[in-house]
Design an enzyme around this catalytic site. Structure first.
Site, PDB file in Angstrom:
ATOM      1  NE  ARG A  21       0.222  23.735 -12.862  1.00 12.26           N
ATOM      2  CZ  ARG A  21       1.294  22.953 -12.969  1.00 12.26           C
ATOM      3  NH1 ARG A  21       2.283  23.284 -13.785  1.00 12.26           N
ATOM      4  NH2 ARG A  21       1.391  21.847 -12.265  1.00 12.26           N
ATOM      5  CG  ASN A  39       3.406  25.536 -10.526  1.00 10.72           C
ATOM      6  OD1 ASN A  39       3.720  26.293  -9.625  1.00 10.72           O
ATOM      7  ND2 ASN A  39       3.084  24.279 -10.322  1.00 10.72           N
TER       8      ASN A  39
END
Length: 807
Positions: A21, A39
């Site tokens: 990320r 996520n």
């Protein structure tokens, strides 16, 4: 061209806990893209990005090219959204619970070089000599995670909130700074807010000190004084002592009880200190230094006698398991203790899983360790160190655990079944779960005949099921070994009754073969010849199999060759005492009168537990059976492992099995010093009623005769045996392949760990123009059985439901 787009991008693979990320965020930011990153648990990562069309295309290209090294991208899918949606900035949104068919979580990752530098930098007070340092691309993962999606609140780090004040900056600042390597890292902390180590004596009394350096000074002194430390790490606890201290190692073996000769693993600060004493290939070096940091069995070289390593570390063996440091505490310990090898062995009683809670570790290791170095970060899932060896650049996993779990094996065919469970064999157990066309083996479990290990297996299966978000209704079958008495068979039966689904019993050696086929991407309509060699597996005829040549497809198998069946007088006692197995074979081959002469020549009664009394009993049982085998007390076996045991015994390498595989491993150690070309030994085979039989009776008698020849060398005979037994298996497999017009021959089973045996098979098969397949990802031994059980179950399920229609 200034056309703007809004695109939804979905990425699946190993994309959580690997700095993915933060990588996506910084890449998108560098291209002036706005939107969000989310996520989604097992569904992977979702991005909605807005910006210039060519920059979005460039973003997708760069994701594939520059992704974090430890990440793995399985698939990138994207679609255009309504361009009227408008985003003013770029953000990482709070995770959501998405369901996918994969696991996006990586295994535990060794500490990275950047974190090591920070740990040794006095200008970073909060990290200086702080052993729990980590970042977005390193540190514990699988062992700390309770659930997905992967965020701090669902890991054991939830107990340690980020600090808001520290030097030079707080952890919450680092976590929030997109230019920081700890940006959105979940398992890092510092000396202000994180876990810490503490020393304890055997009475559970804390040895008061708040300084890690002081703790390690005391630890070093006590280890150098000959004491054994219990040191808690990432996935469990280790027993640690000096590798050059004969007295301490012998004492540790006494304390371990059953571990009289079983080899200990060593940890070394770097490879330079051992390179003069071991053969280290480039492949072995690559594995040792990888983020997985497994134990790699390295072969001793001719200089080994000049090393400081005690002969009691791995008695009688030609290799020792070596690993490098993989967490901060390891590096800090070596900073204090110096550049010398340490025994670093699993901290558990024999055949019982490591305890992972401090109080239970005290109770389990109180009689094994002299003092304890514990931390206060909970371990959610235990994970032993992984163990492997390398044959001709091919990795042979022996124990697949830390650094590899929870990675999956992709199947080379489509699977419509949502899920299934396999419970494995009984020794060296792993369980496994199916999720569509992916198989997720559990970490190493151990010997499931012990209650604690049995419970560990159930817990590990439950945890993997939870991580994969598998519902009970999605599980369509349970698979297990065909042996009716295995405790894992009992567990499988309980699960199938509880869920009201089918139970499929998969023959042991066929399961080995199926795992080999899937790993090597054998097609659904293809057949192979598979050599399956190990110690024990329940055969369809009720006998003990273990030296098999099978004609295999995914749908079924046919046994077309095997080692000659031999009686095991006294059953399982033959596996512990090779002299008893030797007596059984010689009696069967020569009868009582001639056998007694042989027994005197080799002083066989001295190597039985009850000496002459036991030998008389063996002879009496044989006479009473009158060659009517098998019977209640005398099973028949075609086990390759038992032949290796007998050869190890008569060549003087081993007279007792004190740990699994010991006689065969000692035989390999003896053979490593021999020259097979100095010995004349052929192993015969014949064909009867369509089945090939490899003659092991004459083999044993021939070797006994070789020992009578003046000047014959036991090391040379051992080397010749390993080579010739491999060649004869290859010859039989080649015959079967030619008769069935097949081009592929494979090798599996625990005996495949023997390098000379495997090499002889491989070279013979390739020389004859056949394709040879072997293991590289799935353990050849029983740790790979659960994978094969699931594959066998898939085809049995499809056959019952669809009538043998491919998947």
């Amino acid at each position: 061209m200034n056309d703007r787009r809004t695109v939804e991008i979905n990425i699946t693979g190993i994309v959580q806990g690997v700095g993915f990320r933060p990588f996506l965020y910084n890449l998108a930011r560098s291209l002036n893209l706005t939107g969000f990153i989310l996520n989604r648990g097992n569904a992977g990562v979702r991005l909605v990005l807005q910006g210039l069309s060519q920059l979005i295309d460039h973003f997708i290209e760069e994701v594939n090219l520059k992704k974090p090294k430890i990440s793995f991208i399985e698939k990138i899918e994207y679609k255009d959204l309504d361009p009227k949606i408008h985003f003013n900035n770029l953000e990482i949104r709070k995770s959501e619970q998405g369901r996918g068919i994969s696991l996006t979580l990586p295994p535990d990752i060794a500490i990275c070089n950047e974190c090591l530098r920070d740990m040794n930098n006095p200008k970073l007070p909060k990290y200086y000599h702080y052993p729990f340092i980590a970042c977005a691309v390193c540190g514990p993962r699988f062992t700390t995670v309770k659930d997905l999606p992967y965020d701090r609140e669902r890991s054991t780090m939830v107990n340690f909130p980020f600090c808001k004040k520290a030097e030079p900056e707080s952890c919450i600042q680092e976590y929030s700074d997109f230019n920081n390597k700890r940006f959105h890292a979940q398992t890092f902390a510092c000396s202000v807010c994180g876990p810490n180590y503490q020393l304890y004596d055997k009475g559970k009394n804390s040895i008061k000190t708040d300084s890690i350096d002081e703790i390690l000074k005391i630890t070093t002194k006590r280890i150098k004084d000959g004491e054994v430390a219990a040191i808690k790490g990432i996935g469990g606890v280790h027993l640690v002592c000096l590798a050059n201290d004969d007295k301490t190692i012998i004492e540790l073996r006494k304390r371990k009880g059953k571990r009289k000769h079983k080899p200990f693993a060593l940890m070394v600060p770097n490879l330079e200190i051992i390179e003069n004493y071991f053969n280290v290939s480039e492949r072995e070096r690559e594995l040792l230094t990888s983020f997985r940091r497994p134990i790699v069995l390295l072969e001793k070289n001719r200089n080994f006698s000049g090393s400081i390593i005690s002969e009691f570390v791995a008695p009688g063996l030609n290799s020792i398991g070596i690993m490098l440091p993989y967490s901060g505490i390891h590096y800090l310990l070596f900073d204090h203790i110096g550049k010398q090898p340490l025994v670093y062995t699993s901290g558990n009683k024999s055949n019982v899983p490591m305890a992972i809670e401090n109080e239970k570790i005290f109770d389990q290791l109180n009689n094994l360790a002299d003092f304890f170095l514990f931390h206060n970060r909970p371990i959610y899932q235990r994970a032993d160190d992984s163990v492997l060896r390398v044959h001709n650049n091919k990795m042979k996993l022996i124990r697949r655990s830390r650094g590899y779990v929870p990675e999956y094996l992709p199947l080379p065919f489509e699977v419509k079944i949502p899920s299934a469970i396999a419970t494995g064999p009984e020794l060296a157990v792993t369980g496994a779960l199916l999720r569509k066309n992916r198989i997720f083996p559990t970490q190493h479990i151990g010997n499931a005949t012990h209650l604690e290990t049995y419970d560990f297996l159930k817990n590990a299966l439950h945890h993997m099921k939870k991580l994969l978000q598998i519902k009970d209704s999605e599980i369509k079958f349970i698979a297990c070994d065909a042996h009716p008495a295995f405790v894992t068979t009992r567990l499988a039966k309980e699960l199938s009754e509880q869920l009201n689904i089918n139970l499929y019993r998969i023959q042991h050696h066929y399961a080995h073969a199926l795992s080999l086929m899937a790993e090597n991407i054998i097609a659904v309509d293809e057949k192979i010849v598979c050599i399956c060699t190990d110690g024990v597996g329940y055969g369809e005829d009720g006998n003990v199999w273990g030296g098999e040549v099978l004609l295999c497809s995914y749908y079924d198998y046919t046994r077309l060759g095997h080692l000659e069946n031999q009686p095991m007088i006294g059953g399982d006692r033959c596996t512990k005492y090779p002299a008893r197995m030797t007596a059984s074979i010689v009696l069967n081959a020569l009868g009582v009168e001639k056998s007694v002469e042989v027994f005197k020549q080799i002083s066989l009664e001295n190597d039985l537990e009850y000496n002459n009394t036991e030998l008389k009993t063996i002879i009496s049982e044989f006479e009473r059976a009158d060659y009517q085998f098998p019977n209640e007390n005398i099973p028949l076996t075609s086990s390759t492992g038992r032949i290796f045991d007998v050869m190890s015994y008569i060549l003087g390498a081993s007279n007792l099995k004190s740990y699994r595989g010991e006689p065969a491993m000692r035989l390999e150690g003896l053979a490593s010093k021999g020259n097979p070309d100095k010995i004349n030994l052929d192993i015969a085979y014949s064909k009867k009623n369509g089945i090939y039989f490899i003659n092991t009776s004459d083999l044993i008698l021939d070797v006994l005769n070789l020992l009578e020849i003046k000047g014959s060398n036991r090391q040379d005979i051992a080397a010749k045996f390993q080579k010739e037994i491999g060649i004869v298996f290859a010859k039989v497999a080649i015959k079967i392949a030619k008769e069935n017009d097949l081009k592929t021959i494979g090798l599996t089973g625990g005996v495949a760990y023997n390098g000379a045996f495997s090499k002889a098979i491989k070279e013979t098969i390739i020389k004859e123009g056949f394709s040879f397949i072997e293991h590289n990802l799935v353990p050849p031994g029983d740790a790979g059985i659960s994978v094969g059980q699931l594959i066998g179950g898939i085809f049995k399920y499809n056959n019952s439901k669809y009538g043998n229609i491919p998947i």
